[in-house]
Motif scaffolding. Structure first.
Motif, PDB file in Angstrom:
ATOM      1  N   ALA A  47     -31.699  16.322 -45.758  1.00  0.00           N
ATOM      2  CA  ALA A  47     -30.368  16.810 -45.393  1.00  0.00           C
ATOM      3  C   ALA A  47     -29.948  17.962 -46.297  1.00  0.00           C
ATOM      4  CB  ALA A  47     -29.354  15.677 -45.456  1.00  0.00           C
ATOM      5  N   ALA A  48     -30.251  17.855 -47.577  1.00  0.00           N
ATOM      6  CA  ALA A  48     -29.926  18.940 -48.512  1.00  0.00           C
ATOM      7  C   ALA A  48     -30.720  20.198 -48.175  1.00  0.00           C
ATOM      8  CB  ALA A  48     -30.212  18.500 -49.947  1.00  0.00           C
ATOM      9  N   GLY A  49     -31.973  20.029 -47.781  1.00  0.00           N
ATOM     10  CA  GLY A  49     -32.786  21.178 -47.381  1.00  0.00           C
ATOM     11  C   GLY A  49     -32.240  21.861 -46.141  1.00  0.00           C
ATOM     12  N   LEU A  50     -31.798  21.072 -45.181  1.00  0.00           N
ATOM     13  CA  LEU A  50     -31.202  21.626 -43.969  1.00  0.00           C
ATOM     14  C   LEU A  50     -29.912  22.363 -44.304  1.00  0.00           C
ATOM     15  CD1 LEU A  50     -31.272  21.869 -40.884  1.00  0.00           C
ATOM     16  CD2 LEU A  50     -30.037  19.700 -40.786  1.00  0.00           C
ATOM     17  N   MET A  51     -29.118  21.762 -45.175  1.00  0.00           N
ATOM     18  CA  MET A  51     -27.863  22.392 -45.594  1.00  0.00           C
ATOM     19  C   MET A  51     -28.143  23.702 -46.334  1.00  0.00           C
ATOM     20  SD  MET A  51     -24.817  20.546 -47.656  1.00  0.00           S
ATOM     21  CE  MET A  51     -23.342  21.398 -48.135  1.00  0.00           C
ATOM     22  N   ALA A  52     -29.165  23.712 -47.178  1.00  0.00           N
ATOM     23  CA  ALA A  52     -29.524  24.927 -47.907  1.00  0.00           C
ATOM     24  C   ALA A  52     -29.987  26.021 -46.954  1.00  0.00           C
ATOM     25  CB  ALA A  52     -30.615  24.616 -48.932  1.00  0.00           C
ATOM     26  N   ALA A  53     -30.772  25.659 -45.947  1.00  0.00           N
ATOM     27  CA  ALA A  53     -31.240  26.649 -44.967  1.00  0.00           C
ATOM     28  C   ALA A  53     -30.065  27.226 -44.196  1.00  0.00           C
ATOM     29  CB  ALA A  53     -32.241  26.009 -44.008  1.00  0.00           C
ATOM     30  N   CYS A  54     -29.127  26.368 -43.823  1.00  0.00           N
ATOM     31  CA  CYS A  54     -27.935  26.817 -43.101  1.00  0.00           C
ATOM     32  C   CYS A  54     -27.114  27.759 -43.982  1.00  0.00           C
ATOM     33  CB  CYS A  54     -27.103  25.610 -42.691  1.00  0.00           C
ATOM     34  SG  CYS A  54     -25.537  26.019 -41.895  1.00  0.00           S
ATOM     35  N   ALA A  55     -26.855  27.347 -45.212  1.00  0.00           N
ATOM     36  CA  ALA A  55     -26.055  28.170 -46.127  1.00  0.00           C
ATOM     37  C   ALA A  55     -26.710  29.530 -46.338  1.00  0.00           C
ATOM     38  CB  ALA A  55     -25.882  27.450 -47.468  1.00  0.00           C
ATOM     39  N   ASP A  56     -28.009  29.529 -46.563  1.00  0.00           N
ATOM     40  CA  ASP A  56     -28.731  30.781 -46.792  1.00  0.00           C
ATOM     41  C   ASP A  56     -28.625  31.702 -45.583  1.00  0.00           C
ATOM     42  OD1 ASP A  56     -30.554  32.423 -48.425  1.00  0.00           O
ATOM     43  OD2 ASP A  56     -31.994  31.991 -46.825  1.00  0.00           O
ATOM     44  N   ASP A  57     -28.818  31.149 -44.403  1.00  0.00           N
ATOM     45  CA  ASP A  57     -28.761  31.952 -43.188  1.00  0.00           C
ATOM     46  C   ASP A  57     -27.362  32.507 -42.937  1.00  0.00           C
ATOM     47  OD1 ASP A  57     -30.392  32.849 -40.881  1.00  0.00           O
ATOM     48  OD2 ASP A  57     -28.915  31.712 -39.723  1.00  0.00           O
ATOM     49  N   LEU A  58     -26.347  31.771 -43.346  1.00  0.00           N
ATOM     50  CA  LEU A  58     -24.963  32.215 -43.168  1.00  0.00           C
ATOM     51  C   LEU A  58     -24.483  33.121 -44.304  1.00  0.00           C
ATOM     52  CD1 LEU A  58     -23.329  28.894 -41.895  1.00  0.00           C
ATOM     53  CD2 LEU A  58     -24.001  30.886 -40.538  1.00  0.00           C
ATOM     54  N   GLY A  59     -25.342  33.338 -45.307  1.00  0.00           N
ATOM     55  CA  GLY A  59     -24.970  34.176 -46.437  1.00  0.00           C
ATOM     56  C   GLY A  59     -24.021  33.494 -47.412  1.00  0.00           C
ATOM     57  N   LEU A  60     -24.096  32.170 -47.462  1.00  0.00           N
ATOM     58  CA  LEU A  60     -23.246  31.390 -48.357  1.00  0.00           C
ATOM     59  C   LEU A  60     -24.096  30.669 -49.385  1.00  0.00           C
ATOM     60  CD1 LEU A  60     -21.097  29.602 -45.609  1.00  0.00           C
ATOM     61  CD2 LEU A  60     -20.386  31.563 -46.988  1.00  0.00           C
ATOM     62  N   SER A  61     -23.475  30.277 -50.480  1.00  0.00           N
ATOM     63  CA  SER A  61     -24.149  29.367 -51.397  1.00  0.00           C
ATOM     64  C   SER A  61     -23.948  27.954 -50.852  1.00  0.00           C
ATOM     65  CB  SER A  61     -23.557  29.476 -52.807  1.00  0.00           C
ATOM     66  OG  SER A  61     -22.255  28.921 -52.839  1.00  0.00           O
ATOM     67  N   ILE A  62     -24.734  27.022 -51.346  1.00  0.00           N
ATOM     68  CA  ILE A  62     -24.573  25.638 -50.909  1.00  0.00           C
ATOM     69  C   ILE A  62     -23.183  25.135 -51.288  1.00  0.00           C
ATOM     70  CG2 ILE A  62     -25.397  23.277 -51.228  1.00  0.00           C
ATOM     71  CD1 ILE A  62     -28.198  24.403 -51.539  1.00  0.00           C
TER      72      ILE A  62
END
Length: 87
Positions: A47-62
């Protein structure tokens, strides 16, 4: 869950088939490295990996993405379940 935004699940749903496949492949590769871990740790890590991928793609930090979520840990796990269900 319906009362809160599902930013991560919505983000995943908006990806094209190639990017979804790439993300799912990455998740499955990580699962093979975590075989000896308790299921709770495995779920949290994925779940943390998915959240990190989402944040990265959106240009946000976790941390920034977590700030947008009502319950970050539960939202990330719910999104992981959604991703795996839709796989």
């Amino acid at each position: 869950m319906k009362d809160s935004l599902n930013i991560i699940g919505d983000w995943f749903s908006s990806q094209n088939a190639i990017k979804r496949a790439r993300l799912l492949k990455g998740i499955s590769m990580k699962m093979s490295h975590l075989k000896n871990q308790p299921v709770e740790q495995l779920t949290n890590t994925l779940a943390a990996g998915l959240m990190a991928a989402c944040a990265d793609d959106l240009g946000l930090s976790i941390v920034e993405l977590a700030g947008l979520l009502k319950t970050p840990k539960q939202d990330a796990i719910a999104s992981l379940v959604t991703v795996l269900r839709d796989a």
